[in-house]
Design a protein around this motif. Structure first.
Motif, short mmCIF file in Angstrom:
data_model
loop_
_atom_site.label_atom_id
_atom_site.label_comp_id
_atom_site.label_asym_id
_atom_site.label_seq_id
_atom_site.Cartn_x
_atom_site.Cartn_y
_atom_site.Cartn_z
N LEU A 184 45.95 10.03 52.49
CA LEU A 184 46.94 10.28 51.45
C LEU A 184 46.93 11.76 51.09
O LEU A 184 45.86 12.36 50.96
CB LEU A 184 46.61 9.43 50.23
CG LEU A 184 47.70 9.20 49.18
CD1 LEU A 184 48.92 8.51 49.79
CD2 LEU A 184 47.14 8.37 48.01
N ASP A 185 48.09 12.35 50.93
CA ASP A 185 48.21 13.78 50.64
C ASP A 185 49.31 13.98 49.59
O ASP A 185 50.45 13.57 49.79
CB ASP A 185 48.56 14.55 51.92
CG ASP A 185 48.49 16.07 51.75
OD1 ASP A 185 48.62 16.54 50.61
OD2 ASP A 185 48.32 16.76 52.76
N ALA A 186 48.94 14.63 48.48
CA ALA A 186 49.90 14.83 47.39
C ALA A 186 51.04 15.76 47.78
O ALA A 186 52.05 15.83 47.06
CB ALA A 186 49.18 15.37 46.15
N PHE A 194 53.52 7.40 52.86
CA PHE A 194 53.62 8.47 53.85
C PHE A 194 52.25 9.13 53.98
O PHE A 194 51.65 9.56 52.98
CB PHE A 194 54.66 9.51 53.44
CG PHE A 194 56.07 9.04 53.59
CD1 PHE A 194 56.65 8.96 54.85
CD2 PHE A 194 56.82 8.67 52.48
CE1 PHE A 194 57.97 8.52 55.00
CE2 PHE A 194 58.14 8.24 52.62
CZ PHE A 194 58.71 8.16 53.88
N GLY A 195 51.76 9.22 55.22
CA GLY A 195 50.45 9.81 55.45
C GLY A 195 50.50 11.33 55.51
O GLY A 195 51.57 11.95 55.53
N ARG A 211 44.61 17.20 45.71
CA ARG A 211 45.45 17.44 46.90
C ARG A 211 45.30 16.29 47.90
O ARG A 211 46.28 15.72 48.36
CB ARG A 211 45.05 18.75 47.59
CG ARG A 211 45.32 20.00 46.79
CD ARG A 211 45.11 21.23 47.63
NE ARG A 211 43.73 21.38 48.12
CZ ARG A 211 43.34 22.34 48.96
NH1 ARG A 211 44.22 23.20 49.43
NH2 ARG A 211 42.08 22.43 49.35
N TYR A 212 44.07 16.01 48.25
CA TYR A 212 43.72 14.95 49.19
C TYR A 212 42.22 14.70 49.05
O TYR A 212 41.52 15.45 48.34
CB TYR A 212 44.08 15.32 50.64
CG TYR A 212 43.56 16.67 51.08
CD1 TYR A 212 42.27 16.83 51.59
CD2 TYR A 212 44.36 17.81 51.00
CE1 TYR A 212 41.79 18.07 51.99
CE2 TYR A 212 43.89 19.06 51.39
CZ TYR A 212 42.60 19.18 51.89
OH TYR A 212 42.13 20.41 52.27
N ASP A 213 41.73 13.70 49.67
CA ASP A 213 40.30 13.39 49.63
C ASP A 213 39.59 14.26 50.66
O ASP A 213 39.71 14.04 51.86
CB ASP A 213 40.08 11.91 49.93
CG ASP A 213 38.62 11.48 49.73
OD1 ASP A 213 37.74 12.36 49.71
OD2 ASP A 213 38.38 10.26 49.63
#
Length: 748
Positions: free
Chosen positions: A603-605, A593-594, A647-649
């Motif tokens: 990608l997002d936690a 899931f994006g 969290r995310y890049d």
């Protein structure tokens, strides 16, 4: 499968401090927190009050050394010879103890903000807005130094310092700024007669402290004294009774105290400070034996006259103001005892019986410190502008009540059996819902008083922690559109009525209006949980939480048989939203899931929330694939490093802020809980969740507290104490412990 006990804390306290060295910044993790449900103070390992806003969480700072080591303001008590230090909370309490150790002796400093005793669910006596520091020598002897150097209004305001004597107390240091007056008093004592005064008490004398070369805009005070075994001194830093930020309560409500004759107040010596800014005064040094020009024509002379008037009135009445009692050793001992008892009585109401109990209850005590008792609001953190990356620009003010953070906080406290806090917060939030915006929306955050204005301002005169600028107060995200808050809010209301006070019909009508608003706007884009500052998107996390909002509304209507005229419309919206998420947020090529419909390659936690809010099962192949991708290292396209989750890049996903950051504690603990839920059907994942959770506990500081983020080197980053971190710690421990217990039951 037995879990290990709580891991030992990393011993960041073992290094030796040299008082002759120029004091630098103390690491963010090397602090304990004390509070009184109005405000809070950070206490460093070397005995300095580093952050303290008076009288409330969101008031201007008086001490902010953590943000500017030279001119931020501090209240320090340290030995004058090299020492090591240990710091701990008293058992089941938020009373903090710091011990200074040297071969020559050991001195203990006990710090607390007093809490009155409880009578039912509310305090039985008025709250004293005091900061109390009790210094005792428990072995041998040590030379000590005390410095009290306030810097009012975020170190913007000048102040006048005056040393005063009267016949009832030792020298009193009075600090007058344009907005508030505070004083420092002390009481000395000894357990047995010996060196010092005639009664064996230590010799403590206050002297002026000039720190103007470091940028201070008013004099501080200092004292050097020797403490021997059995001797002690207690310092009391307080708002002067009668200041604009206090209200007097007289002892008609409590047994009358007989007072000695009205004291004659006099200036002990000509005292030099800085006049408050005005048209006629440019901050030059003045002799405070004469009238000092202050705003509203109030200064030292007016303050002393007012104090004498109050004292005479009290003497005539045979009573003493309850916010200005006689300072005695007995009173101070009682305040310590009642404060300690308050925290013990509160935490013993916990119903938690699972594993990692010490860490869970310490997190509960930390969360309690974030509650603003007069309104029931919960602050995200009691600190402001501590950096998410040393030298970076991600420095935010968290002294406000986010709908999101508060809702998760109440979820955690409900799980532990603390329903009074849940009911108080729900009253606060329903008051906000009744004052919705004209379009039917609610703000993402409010002040602790329920106000909407939180203008963000940069304080360029402060250096920031280790040079991390800008220092910000207020929060520019307050007017953001973050649609996820409706999901957190509805989940909180659902749990609140399930475990706390039942939902009244009028409140249900308000809830229906919230769900109707969500149904009308679930296709809108927003800025979501991470409060990006560039452009709106259809964030997956927000869409999931909008689904939660509608789902909880439907559950409330069904389980409580409440009237729901738009039930069919809600059902259609909920199911449509679910299908949209599964189709538009899913990256078919990469199998995860994006972050948003627009950027499914990012990608997002935050999507780890899916099984935690029952959007989908953790065992669903789509979620498992996403989870396993997140758990890869950043070099392999994931977000996990050393069992900690980003969290995310930030290099791949623009957020309009810039700069770097550490791993996010919230995301790490969400990952633990997601693994736990997936572990119901895969024992290997459950074992991984246990290992990951216990690794995380190693990053708690020496007193069990945690900040928002953790650096690559394992150092604490971001505002401290961070409520969201402790909330997710409680939730992860609760569900992991329960899952382990259920698995044992099945295999027994």
């Amino acid at each position: 499968m037995a879990s290990r006990s709580d891991p030992p804390r990393t011993d960041s306290q073992a290094r030796q401090y040299h008082p002759s060295d120029e004091r630098d910044y103390i690491p963010l993790g090397d602090h304990g927190l004390i509070g009184n449900l109005r405000t809070a103070a950070l206490v460093s390992l070397d005995g300095s009050i580093e952050s303290y806003c008076v009288p409330h969480f969101d008031s201007p700072s008086v001490f902010a050394r953590i943000l500017d080591k030279d001119k931020g303001g501090h209240f320090s008590i340290t030995p004058m010879i090299p020492f090591t230090t240990k710091q701990n909370y008293l058992p089941s309490s938020n009373v903090l103890q710091t011990k200074f150790m040297n071969d020559e002796g050991v001195v203990s400093v006990t710090d607390f903000l007093p809490r009155p005793p409880m009578s039912g669910s509310s305090p039985s006596k008025p709250l004293l807005q005091w900061l109390i520091r009790r210094v005792e020598c428990v072995r041998g002897g040590l030379p000590m130094q005390m410095q009290c150097a306030p810097a009012f209004n975020y170190a913007l305001d000048a102040h006048v310092t005056t040393l005063i004597d009267d016949d009832t107390i030792p020298t009193d240091a009075l600090f007058e700024s344009p907005s508030i007056s505070m004083d420092l008093r002390y009481v000395t004592y000894t357990e047995s007669a010996g060196d010092g005064d005639e009664d064996g008490s230590p010799n403590v004398v206050l002297n002026l402290l000039d720190l103007s070369k470091k940028g201070h805009k008013g004099m501080g005070v200092a004292s050097e004294f020797e403490l021997k075994e059995g001797q002690g001194v207690t310092f009391i830093f307080r708002i002067v009774p009668g200041s604009p930020d206090t209200s007097g309560f007289w002892l008609e409500q409590t047994p009358a105290n007989t007072v000695p004759p009205t004291p004659d107040v006099e200036v002990k010596q000509p005292t030099f400070g800085f006049a408050a800014p005005s048209k006629d005064s440019q901050g030059l040094k003045v002799d405070t034996n004469v009238v000092v020009p202050h705003e509203d024509d109030k200064g030292f002379a007016a303050g002393v006259a007012f104090g004498k008037k109050l004292s005479r009135r009290a003497a005539r009445a045979g009573k003493r103001p309850t916010d200005d009692p006689w300072l005695t050793k007995e009173l101070l001992c009682k305040l310590l005892s009642t404060t300690n008892r308050y925290w013990y009585d509160w935490i013993r109401k916990s119903t938690y019986t699972g594993s990692w109990k010490e860490s869970v209850l310490r997190s509960a005590l930390a969360l309690k410190l974030l509650i603003f008792e007069p309104t029931g609001a919960v602050v995200a953190s009691p600190t402001f502008s501590l950096p998410e990356y040393i030298g970076g620009v991600r420095n935010w003010d968290y002294r406000f009540s986010w709908i999101r953070d508060s809702s998760f906080t109440l979820y955690a406290l409900i799980r532990l059996g603390f329903v009074d806090e849940a009911n108080a917060y729900l009253e606060f939030i329903f008051a906000r819902i009744r004052d919705k915006n004209p379009d039917g929306s609610i703000q993402i955050m409010y002040t602790i008083h329920g106000e909407k204005d939180m203008e963000e301002i940069e304080l360029d005169h402060l250096d920031g922690h280790k040079g991390s600028k800008p220092v910000r107060i207020g929060n520019g995200a307050s007017d953001h559109v973050q649609l996820d808050i409706y999901g957190e809010l509805m989940d909180c209301i659902y749990l609140g009525q399930k475990f706390g006070k039942p939902l009244a019909y009028d409140d249900w009508v308000l809830v229906r209006e919230i769900v109707d608003y969500v149904v009308e706007h679930y296709n809108d884009s927003d800025l979501s949980i991470w409060e990006v500052r560039d452009m709106k998107r259809n964030f997956t996390y927000s869409k999931v939480m909008l689904w939660v909002a509608i789902d909880r509304g439907l559950r409330l209507a069904e389980k409580r048989s409440l009237p729901c005229p738009n039930r069919n419309k809600w059902l259609v919206a909920r199911d449509t939203l679910y299908e949209d998420i599964m189709n538009k947020a899913w990256n078919k090529e990469e199998k995860f899931f994006g972050q948003s419909y627009e950027e499914t390659d990012v990608l997002d936690a935050a999507v780890l929330i899916m099984p935690l809010v029952f959007f989908m099962q953790a065992s669903d192949p789509r979620f498992l694939s996403t989870l396993k991708r997140i758990m890869k290292s950043p070099e392999k396209g994931g977000l996990m490093a050393n069992n900690l989750v980003y969290r995310y890049d930030t290099k791949k996903s623009g957020d309009g802020v810039g700069g770097e950051e550490g791993t996010f504690c919230l995301c790490t603990l969400w990952c633990v809980e997601a693994l736990t839920r997936a572990g119901n059907t895969d024992r290997a994942l459950l074992l991984k969740s246990v290992s990951m959770f216990e690794d995380f506990l190693l990053y708690l500081n020496h007193v069990g507290l945690c900040t928002e983020e953790i650096s690559d080197a394992g150092e604490a980053l971001g505002n401290a104490v961070q409520g969201f971190t402790h909330v997710t710690l409680i939730s992860a421990a609760y569900n992991l412990s329960r899952t382990m217990h259920d698995m044992h039951e099945k295999t027994a």
